[in-house]
Design a protein around this motif. Structure first.
Motif, short mmCIF file in Angstrom:
data_model
loop_
_atom_site.label_atom_id
_atom_site.label_comp_id
_atom_site.label_asym_id
_atom_site.label_seq_id
_atom_site.Cartn_x
_atom_site.Cartn_y
_atom_site.Cartn_z
N ASP A 1 19.34 4.75 36.30
CA ASP A 1 18.45 5.80 35.91
C ASP A 1 17.14 5.24 36.55
OD1 ASP A 1 20.92 7.39 36.47
OD2 ASP A 1 20.59 8.15 34.29
N CYS A 2 16.85 4.20 35.44
CA CYS A 2 15.57 4.19 34.81
C CYS A 2 14.77 3.13 36.21
CB CYS A 2 15.28 3.12 34.05
SG CYS A 2 15.26 3.98 32.16
N ARG A 3 15.38 2.48 36.82
CA ARG A 3 14.68 2.04 38.03
C ARG A 3 15.20 3.10 39.57
NH1 ARG A 3 19.54 -2.76 37.53
NH2 ARG A 3 18.70 -4.03 36.29
N SER A 4 15.62 4.32 39.14
CA SER A 4 15.56 5.30 40.47
C SER A 4 14.02 6.11 40.18
CB SER A 4 16.75 5.71 40.76
OG SER A 4 17.46 6.13 39.25
N ASN A 5 13.87 6.61 38.97
CA ASN A 5 12.59 6.79 38.80
C ASN A 5 11.66 6.83 39.41
OD1 ASN A 5 13.76 8.23 36.58
ND2 ASN A 5 12.94 7.15 34.88
N LYS A 6 10.77 8.00 40.30
CA LYS A 6 9.66 8.21 40.99
C LYS A 6 8.41 7.47 40.68
CE LYS A 6 13.19 7.95 44.55
NZ LYS A 6 13.05 6.75 45.30
N ALA A 7 8.12 7.61 39.44
CA ALA A 7 7.34 7.85 38.80
C ALA A 7 6.10 6.93 39.40
CB ALA A 7 7.32 6.70 37.38
N ASP B 1 4.99 7.28 31.43
CA ASP B 1 4.45 6.45 33.30
C ASP B 1 5.64 5.99 33.14
OD1 ASP B 1 4.80 3.90 31.70
OD2 ASP B 1 2.53 3.72 32.20
N LEU B 2 6.87 5.62 32.14
CA LEU B 2 8.31 5.70 32.67
C LEU B 2 8.41 4.34 33.26
CD1 LEU B 2 9.53 9.16 34.36
CD2 LEU B 2 9.27 8.61 31.53
N THR B 3 7.46 3.31 33.09
CA THR B 3 7.90 1.85 33.27
C THR B 3 8.46 1.30 32.08
OG1 THR B 3 5.63 1.93 32.16
CG2 THR B 3 5.73 1.31 34.36
N ASN B 4 8.44 0.06 31.89
CA ASN B 4 9.72 -0.94 30.86
C ASN B 4 8.65 -1.90 30.48
OD1 ASN B 4 11.29 -2.54 29.81
ND2 ASN B 4 11.42 -3.70 30.73
N THR B 5 8.49 -1.58 29.25
CA THR B 5 7.37 -2.05 27.87
C THR B 5 8.05 -3.29 27.45
OG1 THR B 5 8.42 -1.10 25.92
CG2 THR B 5 6.50 0.29 27.59
N ALA B 6 9.43 -3.11 27.94
CA ALA B 6 10.09 -5.04 27.53
C ALA B 6 9.71 -6.12 28.88
CB ALA B 6 11.14 -5.24 26.73
N ARG B 7 8.80 -5.45 29.82
CA ARG B 7 9.18 -6.40 30.73
C ARG B 7 8.96 -7.78 31.01
NH1 ARG B 7 5.54 -2.10 32.01
NH2 ARG B 7 2.79 -3.30 31.98
N SER B 8 8.12 -8.19 30.21
CA SER B 8 7.56 -9.62 29.61
C SER B 8 8.82 -10.33 29.31
CB SER B 8 6.85 -9.61 28.58
OG SER B 8 7.51 -9.20 27.85
N VAL B 9 10.52 -9.96 28.84
CA VAL B 9 11.36 -10.37 28.39
C VAL B 9 12.43 -10.59 29.77
CG1 VAL B 9 13.73 -10.60 26.99
CG2 VAL B 9 10.78 -9.33 26.65
N TYR B 10 12.21 -11.99 30.48
CA TYR B 10 12.56 -11.48 32.22
C TYR B 10 13.50 -13.27 32.82
CZ TYR B 10 8.74 -14.57 32.94
OH TYR B 10 7.46 -15.89 33.36
N ASP B 11 12.65 -14.38 30.94
CA ASP B 11 13.79 -15.22 31.02
C ASP B 11 14.93 -15.47 29.89
OD1 ASP B 11 13.98 -18.49 31.76
OD2 ASP B 11 13.77 -18.31 28.66
N PRO B 12 16.18 -15.63 30.89
CA PRO B 12 17.49 -15.06 29.86
C PRO B 12 17.84 -15.75 28.91
CG PRO B 12 17.60 -16.04 32.81
CD PRO B 12 16.04 -15.90 31.85
N GLU B 13 16.44 -17.49 28.73
CA GLU B 13 16.24 -18.39 27.79
C GLU B 13 15.87 -17.71 26.42
OE1 GLU B 13 15.51 -22.75 25.42
OE2 GLU B 13 15.66 -22.17 27.74
N THR B 14 15.03 -17.32 26.45
CA THR B 14 14.33 -16.03 25.35
C THR B 14 14.74 -14.96 24.82
OG1 THR B 14 11.90 -17.11 26.73
CG2 THR B 14 12.17 -14.94 24.99
N PHE B 15 15.94 -14.14 26.82
CA PHE B 15 15.89 -12.98 25.32
C PHE B 15 17.30 -13.12 24.66
CE2 PHE B 15 19.79 -10.05 26.67
CZ PHE B 15 19.58 -9.01 26.67
N GLU B 16 18.22 -13.82 25.47
CA GLU B 16 19.08 -14.30 24.22
C GLU B 16 18.85 -15.05 22.80
OE1 GLU B 16 22.24 -14.95 24.44
OE2 GLU B 16 22.40 -14.03 26.41
N LYS B 17 17.06 -15.38 22.95
CA LYS B 17 16.84 -16.02 21.44
C LYS B 17 16.55 -14.40 20.46
CE LYS B 17 12.28 -18.06 19.41
NZ LYS B 17 11.19 -18.17 19.52
#
Length: 469
Positions: free
Chosen positions: A404-410, A428-444
């Motif tokens: 649903d977040c991806r489909s928002n027309k903001a 503005d319905l964006t992702n404030t955690a978009r900086s976490v895109y690296d799988p290794e960092t996400f797992e950490k």
């Protein structure tokens, strides 16, 4: 009229009428009752004159509403003109020398005597209307509302959580933004505001973020928003870079190491070496003004909110997962995650969803969990969160599907920014955690929540949640 000065009367017994003019010697001002024979000689006893002797009355009798002679006023009214007051009080001594008194107040000598044509002078203008204070001065002159100095009555309840709750509270008190730091930031804002407005009159400058929301730490950066009227012909990011480059040339005059980071939202980073303040300046990211107001409201709904946010930031900094430049979580994302937990993870909920403040008081009154228990549950909540399918949403006050977040027309929403860790921006319905895109960092990040929860649940000491050296 001056005391002791000769007095002029017309033969008709009045002032200003036609006829002969008689001169009389000076009389004392206190004695205004003139000799009867002189008045009779003026009248002549003929029908054309005054048959009845006229008794001249003092000024106070003729003008019962006027002030007395002892009021130090000119012409019977308050005057700011010292020259009028001196003339009215008889300070002119020309009468003592036998000279005619000066014509006062614009009086003119007409055919039969004096015409009392008094010139009224306006009062001096009152103090000019005070100039409107600029925004930084209003905060500098006002009281600082954020620094907590007293312990709440229900911090301790005699349970097993008391020791950990006290440790959390003590760490919050030591790390919260102090009034001294706040005033340093306001002085810097004032200096930049005046200087930038002098060079670029159409620019606006606002303080946003934790400095104003109540979630600031004493070591927190200062976030500023430079507002410029948007231009339709320019893409917003290019427009922001253009104006930040204008400001950069000025900022480097006192910080040669100032840096312009060309991210999705460009940031101009510089340091005020005098006060030791790190500053992040963005351009036209006005959503920061709105979410600062929202977070400020949340910080005041329950006394447990600010300590939990402060502790979570300090915990994340200790584990090196609180820096968006290093592909981890920003402080804003961590704040939204704590608020979301108090909406959904606490039972009953402590905070309402955004825009539903009416339910706040009832929820906080029902939930009496201590700080220690809430922090432990917060670690568990995000250790078990379904990141692959759900997103954190303060706006909805619930978990929402990532699809649903991806489909928002903001306007600013990009479907590709919703990847590993998703925290919805309420406006503005964006992702404030978009900086976490690296799988290794996400797992950490996820492992940090899991390990901290396990150690803290076993020992119930705050040091157990911190990194083990």
């Amino acid at each position: 009229m001056n005391e002791g000065a000769p007095m002029m009367y017309h033969g008709s017994g009045g002032f200003g009428g036609p006829g002969q003019i008689f001169m009389m010697g000076g009389q004392e001002r206190a004695s205004r009752h003139y000799p009867l024979d002189a008045l009779q000689s003026l009248g002549g006893g003929s029908p054309a004159g005054h048959a009845t002797p006229r008794r001249w009355q003092p000024r106070r009798d003729r003008h019962p509403n006027a002030k007395g002679a002892g009021d130090n006023t000119a012409f019977g009214y308050d005057s700011d003109d010292s020259s009028l007051s001196s003339n009215a009080s008889g300070s002119n001594k020309s009468g003592e020398k036998g000279e005619d008194p000066p014509l006062r107040g614009g009086a003119q000598l007409l055919a039969g005597g004096y015409a009392a044509a008094r010139e009224w002078r306006g009062r001096r203008p009152r103090d000019p209307r005070p100039q409107r204070r600029i925004a930084p001065e209003r905060y500098l002159n006002g009281s600082y509302p954020f620094q907590v100095k007293f312990t709440p009555d229900d911090l301790l309840n005699g349970s097993k959580w008391d020791t950990l709750s006290q440790e959390i509270w003590d760490k919050f008190i030591k790390s919260q933004q102090t009034e001294e730091t706040f005033r340093k930031k306001m002085n810097l804002w004032r200096y930049l505001f005046i200087t930038i407005k002098t060079i670029f009159p159409r620019y606006g400058l606002y303080v946003v973020g934790s400095t104003m929301s109540g979630f600031g730490l004493d070591s927190s950066d200062m976030d500023l928003c430079l507002y410029v009227r948007p231009v339709d012909e320019l893409e917003p990011r290019a427009h922001a870079l253009l104006h930040l480059n204008y400001i950069l040339s000025y900022i480097r005059s006192f910080d040669p190491n100032a840096e312009l980071i060309q991210a999705k939202v460009p940031i101009l980073k510089f340091r005020d070496s005098r006060n030791g303040l790190q500053v992040d300046l963005n351009c036209n990211n006005v959503v920061g003004i709105r979410n600062t107001n929202l977070l400020h409201c949340y910080s005041r709904l329950d006394w447990r909110v600010r300590p939990l946010v402060a502790l979570t930031k300090l915990w994340a900094q200790a584990h090196d997962i609180n820096d968006a430049r290093h592909r981890t979580l920003s402080s804003y994302s961590l704040t939204l995650m704590v608020i979301h937990f108090l909406q959904c993870g606490a039972a009953p909920r402590i905070l309402p969803r955004a825009g539903d403040a009416g339910a706040a008081a009832a929820g906080a009154a029902r939930n009496r969990q201590p700080l220690a228990e809430l922090f432990l549950q917060l670690l568990r909540y995000y250790a078990e969160f379904p990141y692959d399918s759900m997103a954190v949403s303060v706006r909805a006050g619930a978990m929402v599907p990532v699809a649903d977040c991806r489909s928002n027309k903001a306007h600013k929403n990009d479907p590709h920014q919703w990847k590993l860790l998703c925290v919805e921006e309420p406006f503005d319905l964006t992702n404030t955690a978009r900086s976490v895109y690296d799988p290794e960092t996400f797992e950490k990040i996820v492992n940090t929540f899991r390990e901290s929860y396990k150690r803290l649940a076993a020992g119930l000491r705050l040091a157990d949640a911190w990194p083990q050296r």
